[in-house]
Design a protein around this motif. Structure first.
Motif, mmCIF file in Angstrom:
data_model
loop_
_atom_site.group_PDB
_atom_site.id
_atom_site.type_symbol
_atom_site.label_atom_id
_atom_site.label_comp_id
_atom_site.label_asym_id
_atom_site.label_seq_id
_atom_site.Cartn_x
_atom_site.Cartn_y
_atom_site.Cartn_z
ATOM 1 N N ARG A 199 -5.596 7.140 -1.250
ATOM 2 C CA ARG A 199 -5.986 5.871 -0.194
ATOM 3 C C ARG A 199 -6.735 4.694 -1.293
ATOM 4 N N ILE A 200 -7.533 5.506 -2.536
ATOM 5 C CA ILE A 200 -8.636 4.091 -3.069
ATOM 6 C C ILE A 200 -8.824 4.299 -3.931
ATOM 7 N N VAL A 201 -8.466 5.457 -4.408
ATOM 8 C CA VAL A 201 -8.908 5.151 -6.322
ATOM 9 C C VAL A 201 -7.244 5.654 -6.799
ATOM 10 N N MET A 202 -6.165 6.595 -6.097
ATOM 11 C CA MET A 202 -5.470 6.648 -6.913
ATOM 12 C C MET A 202 -3.949 4.692 -6.704
ATOM 13 N N PRO A 203 -4.880 3.760 -6.062
ATOM 14 C CA PRO A 203 -3.712 2.663 -5.744
ATOM 15 C C PRO A 203 -4.501 1.948 -6.858
ATOM 16 N N GLN A 204 -5.635 1.993 -7.405
ATOM 17 C CA GLN A 204 -6.049 1.006 -8.542
ATOM 18 C C GLN A 204 -5.939 1.446 -9.480
ATOM 19 N N ALA A 205 -5.876 2.892 -10.002
ATOM 20 C CA ALA A 205 -5.576 3.388 -11.349
ATOM 21 C C ALA A 205 -4.241 3.530 -11.812
ATOM 22 N N LEU A 206 -3.281 3.095 -10.346
ATOM 23 C CA LEU A 206 -1.924 2.790 -11.039
ATOM 24 C C LEU A 206 -2.002 1.266 -11.852
ATOM 25 N N ARG A 207 -2.686 0.661 -11.522
ATOM 26 C CA ARG A 207 -2.716 -0.311 -12.079
ATOM 27 C C ARG A 207 -2.981 -0.347 -14.139
#
Length: 384
Positions: A300-308
């Motif tokens: 919910r927090i790390v993966m959405p930012q890592a996708l960029r």
């Protein structure tokens, strides 16, 4: 005055671009003239009229129905279908396995992270064609004959002839049903998006989600009745020296899939690991402060930012996977490259065949790039 004009940076830039364009066009004209002259000397005809002639060669396996009496054009279509199938399946399974490998590399468990590290190191530093030949040799020599086939689960048999699985036999107008179902699904998705825009307050559920799904199911049932489509289960069984019925995965297909998936997953795993590590440790601490578990913080927090960070190099890896599918000829799987080579041997139309090959891979690569760029734009940070 000429000196004054030459002092203009804009004029110099345009002059340089015009010179490069002239050189490029001149090179193309020279190549075209030289090619036409050499073809005329050797009495080689150029044109695409051969596409309508019967191919008169078999294709060992294909997703699309094919017979040697079909045209060369249809043989190309069959090759494209095989290429798209192997590329899509390899990308899908490699992404799932790569996600597991990337998370395993970051695991606090020393054995799991060590095994993932060894896998990545060995697979990434071994040429893909060597891996394909290894898996093909393993599938054709290490497995038993059909009479002594391995039987790990009911309805599943593994032998030198391939992997046999339970399948479905369709009757009726299968192609019409498939095309109609695809159109119904696309219409349902577009309708759902339009309803959500009109009724944003119902996004969490309710009729906005139920109506398109129910309508799509009813339309699919009506389409199945109209096309006379039917299906029944088919199990493989040994008859004589081989199995009949069910679904068969040939040793060539299996070796190609295993090699491509493992090779691509090693690179994707490192891409995902690097993307997760690029997110600051403060995000993990913030998730723990909110009472979230490690899995919830990751998803919910790390993966959405890592996708960029993940999507741009992942696009390159997907394109490499499509291009690596041409190595299927090393294990004898009839993808587009093998079909092109056979057509060139039979017709001598090398220029036309290579042009078709380039156009197909350019189209596939451009489509993959557009889809991934769209995903990248969706995950990018919004700026005012």
């Amino acid at each position: 005055m000429l000196a004054a004009l030459w002092d203009s940076p804009r004029l110099r830039a345009w002059a340089g671009q015009a010179l490069l364009l002239l050189l490029f066009v001149g090179t193309l004209v020279w190549l075209a003239g030289n090619t036409v002259e050499n073809l005329a000397v050797r009495s080689i005809r150029v044109g695409f009229d051969f596409l309508t002639r019967p191919a008169n060669f078999p294709i060992s396996e294909s997703v699309i129905p094919y017979s040697p009496t079909d045209s060369f054009a249809w043989a190309y279509v069959v090759g494209v279908g095989n290429t798209l199938t192997i590329s899509a399946l390899a990308i899908l399974f490699a992404t799932l396995l790569g996600l597991f490998v990337g998370l395993a590399r970051r695991s606090a468990h020393p054995m799991l992270s060590g095994a993932a590290g060894v896998f990545v190191t060995v697979v990434r530093n071994t040429p893909l064609i060597v891996q394909l030949l290894f898996w093909y040799a393993l599938a054709t020599t290490a497995l038993p004959a059909p009479r002594n086939a391995l039987h790990p689960l009911p309805g599943i048999y593994l032998s030198q002839r391939g992997l046999y699985l339970p399948g479905i036999e369709w009757s009726g107008n299968g192609w019409g049903f498939a095309a109609g179902t695809t159109a119904i699904l696309i219409a349902a998705v577009l309708l759902a998006r339009r309803l959500r825009r009109r009724s944003p307050q119902d996004r969490q559920g309710g009729m906005v989600r139920i109506l398109p799904v129910a309508g799509a199911l009813i339309a699919a049932l009506l389409l199945a009745w109209a096309t006379g489509i039917g299906a029944r289960a088919s199990l493989p069984e040994l008859r004589g020296f081989n199995f009949t019925g069910g679904m068969r995965l040939s040793p060539e297909f299996a070796a190609l899939m295993v090699g491509l998936v493992l090779y691509t997953a090693a690179f994707i795993g490192e891409i995902i690991r690097g993307g997760i590590d690029a997110v600051g440790r403060g995000q993990w601490e913030a998730g723990r402060a909110l009472g979230l578990s490690e899995r919830q913080t990751l998803m919910r927090i790390v993966m959405p930012q890592a996708l960029r960070v993940i999507i741009p190099p992942l696009t390159t890896q997907y394109l490499s996977t499509v291009k690596n599918s041409t190595l299927a000829l090393a294990v004898g799987f009839p993808e587009l490259g093998l079909v092109i080579g056979t057509v060139i041997n039979q017709t001598g139309q090398a220029l036309e065949s290579i042009a078709i090959l380039l156009a197909v891979y350019l189209t596939i690569g451009s489509t993959v790039s557009l889809l991934m760029n769209w995903c990248n734009a969706r995950t990018a940070l919004a700026t005012r």
